[in-house]
Design an enzyme around this catalytic site. Structure first.
Site: not given
Ligand code: AMP
Length: 246
Positions: A64, A117, A121
């Site tokens: 992730h 990401e 991040h």
């Molecule tokens: P974060 O903001 O880093 O916590 O990531 C959350 C976001 O990541 C969510 O809005 C999801 O849309 C996206 N997300 C999480 N896993 C996946 C994945 N395997 N493929 C595509 N989008 C993802």
């Protein structure tokens, strides 16, 4: 001192304090390496009406992200708005990323998830010399995904994906922590009332040595440290947990 000079002085002072403020805001203490059981994640996306196709190649732990974090507050996030994701910077590792860091949401460019990401991040992680480029950030993800091969770790304890057999959450957590030699956060979702394992966070210091991060999942303000936007929660111990197989 005339009015113009006073104005200039004020502007300088203001920009100094605000830049200091932003710098301070972007500081972080440790890294959270987060992996997702793609099969369960896909079910959750479908539940949220975001299309994801349940195919057998989703029976895997995908990356992730590598998330900078602080003990007493989440983030920082989006540390450099001018540092946009650039696909060409990772051209040589894209096929590996497609396997290990897959975008599982249908009808979106495969780079979407990486872009999110990196900008949220990665631009913060980049304050660390070992992560100070897109290539370093994504390569580190691949390296950590190989190192923390959760499917193998769980399989070693007889915990394999299954449609029928639920597992004891304590056993899952104990197995992961025995390998990481640190307390880890384990996240679940509920699909139709059934608890499913979906996320594992392994925390690391800036030398990538594992550190404890099981802090009851709350920061000092009592908010969840992770995934506030998606319905992932710290797995409950007292209910059967599925490690779902497609
Ligand atoms: P974060 O903001 O880093 O916590 O990531 C959350 C976001 O990541 C969510 O809005 C999801 O849309 C996206 N997300 C999480 N896993 C996946 C994945 N395997 N493929 C595509 N989008 C993802």
């Amino acid at each position: 001192m005339n009015l113009l000079q006073v104005g200039i002085l004020l502007l300088v002072a203001l920009s100094y304090t605000s830049s200091k403020y932003i710098d301070k805001d972007n500081e972080w203490e440790y890294l959270v390496f987060t992996q997702t059981w793609s099969a369960a994640s896909c079910m959750e996306f479908n539940h949220e009406h975001r299309s994801c196709t349940l195919e057998k190649d989703l029976n895997k732990w995908g990356i992730h992200g590598i998330w900078p974090n602080n003990e007493d507050k989440t983030g920082p996030f989006f540390c450099d708005h001018s540092w946009k994701f650039n696909e060409s910077a990772i051209a040589d590792i894209e096929s590996e990323l497609d396997k290990r860091w897959p975008n599982i949401i249908n009808d979106t460019p495969h780079t979407n998830f990486w872009k999110h990401e990196w900008e949220k991040h990665g631009t913060c992680a980049a304050s660390l010399e070992t992560l100070n480029s897109e290539h370093k950030y994504f390569s580190k993800g691949i390296e950590l995904n190989k190192m923390w091969d959760l499917a193998k770790v769980l399989e070693g304890a007889g915990i394999v994906p299954s449609k029928e057999t639920p597992y004891d959450m304590r056993n899952i957590k104990k197995t992961i922590e025995a390998k990481s030699q640190s307390a880890s956060n384990v996240g679940c979702i509920k699909v139709d009332g059934v608890q499913m394992l979906v996320q594992v966070e392994i925390c690391m210091n800036k030398q990538f040595e594992t550190i404890d991060c099981d802090d009851s999942h709350a920061n000092k303000h009592g908010k969840l440290l992770w995934f506030p936007n998606i319905k992932v929660y710290p797995c409950g111990y007292d209910e059967p947990t599925y490690y779902v197989l497609i």
